[in-house]
Write a protein that holds these residues in place. Sequence first.
Motif, short mmCIF file in Angstrom:
data_model
loop_
_atom_site.label_atom_id
_atom_site.label_comp_id
_atom_site.label_asym_id
_atom_site.label_seq_id
_atom_site.Cartn_x
_atom_site.Cartn_y
_atom_site.Cartn_z
N ASN A 73 -45.41 -26.17 -25.37
CA ASN A 73 -45.48 -24.72 -25.58
C ASN A 73 -46.04 -23.98 -24.37
N ASN A 74 -45.84 -24.55 -23.18
CA ASN A 74 -46.26 -23.88 -21.94
C ASN A 74 -45.41 -24.43 -20.81
N CYS A 75 -45.80 -24.17 -19.57
CA CYS A 75 -45.06 -24.70 -18.41
C CYS A 75 -46.02 -24.80 -17.24
N LYS A 123 -44.87 -13.21 -20.73
CA LYS A 123 -43.82 -12.24 -20.41
C LYS A 123 -42.43 -12.87 -20.49
N GLN A 124 -42.33 -14.15 -20.16
CA GLN A 124 -41.04 -14.83 -20.31
C GLN A 124 -40.56 -14.73 -21.75
N LEU A 125 -41.47 -14.99 -22.69
CA LEU A 125 -41.10 -14.92 -24.10
C LEU A 125 -40.74 -13.50 -24.51
N ASP A 126 -41.51 -12.53 -24.02
CA ASP A 126 -41.22 -11.12 -24.33
C ASP A 126 -39.82 -10.73 -23.87
N GLU A 135 -37.80 -30.19 -22.59
CA GLU A 135 -38.49 -29.95 -23.85
C GLU A 135 -39.19 -28.60 -23.85
N GLN A 136 -39.80 -28.24 -22.72
CA GLN A 136 -40.46 -26.93 -22.62
C GLN A 136 -39.45 -25.79 -22.69
N LYS A 139 -38.25 -20.36 -29.61
CA LYS A 139 -39.25 -19.36 -30.01
C LYS A 139 -38.66 -17.95 -29.98
N ALA A 140 -37.69 -17.74 -29.08
CA ALA A 140 -37.04 -16.43 -28.96
C ALA A 140 -35.74 -16.36 -29.78
#
Length: 318
Positions: free
Chosen positions: A239-241, A158-161, A288-289, A296-297
């Motif tokens: 690519n995560n957290c 959802k963060q990316l969305d 980095e994350q 990505k956004a």
Amino acid sequence: MIKAELLKGLAGNPVHIPAWYRYDEEGSRLNDICMEQCKWYYFHRFEMKILNDISTELIEYLKDSRMLVDLGSGNASKTMLILDNLLKTHDSLTYVPVDISTEFLNKTAANLKTIYGNKLEIKPIGEEYMVALRKIKTMTDRKIIVWFGSLQSLSYEKQLDYLLEIRNTMQVEDRLLITLDVTDTSCKQTIELAYLDPEGYCENFHLNSIHRLNREMHANIDISKFKIKNELVVNSMSNNCSYVNVWIEAIENCDVHIGKLDLNRKFQKGERLYLHEKGGISCKYTIEQLEYILNKASLGMEKYWMNEHVAVIVVNRK
């Protein structure tokens, strides 16, 4: 919509209540109390400290904006630091607070109108973020979108969305200002106590979703038959957290009925009901994350500052 989302969560795997359901007027009040009075909750203190420490330098990146959009405005205590500095060089500004709790939003708007008078044209939006962002997209003034500490309360997906939607809302000269938790995840006890403190501030806030469910949806969840717990989940991949899980766990077998959802649910001893969607809340990041998810956004870091717990980032549109 609310009933559908609740049903989806309570029938899901894992079984959960969406995190946003905590934020009615009472939940917003409890959240403010937690931030201001809980000595274990480090994020708010360190966020206020860094915003004060960098205020002169920060405003240089924001000074040409005529509109400030405040996602998850709450009581706007942090946003006022930005407003105060901008109004030193602007005769007036447009302020667009966004909050899912319309009652709390209207109180905040009225309070700011009392403080700033005609210097602030206030246009509150009492909607979920995605709906609000589509309205904000039609506002053409050069703007700052501030999102203090709330992005990290969403699941990674959802963060990316939301970042993609914000990117689509921004004009080239607009800026996004975010604060995020960069606490070293080796400080496991510090982090877990911040979200479930011994004095009960966080517990009261988390459990508001249960009390609201009982009150508004005619549920009969007996909280004395559950124990609230939390756990830090560490993820070092770019690519995560990392994130914190919070749940209530049945300490005996019990039956739950939720009248307005026409739902009956048996909880076995040891079974969990999460108080957020899959992927946790209160995410923790490395730089980095953060660079990865912003890229990505199609967003970029224009400038960032950090202290022991908090990063403040000025974000531009690529």
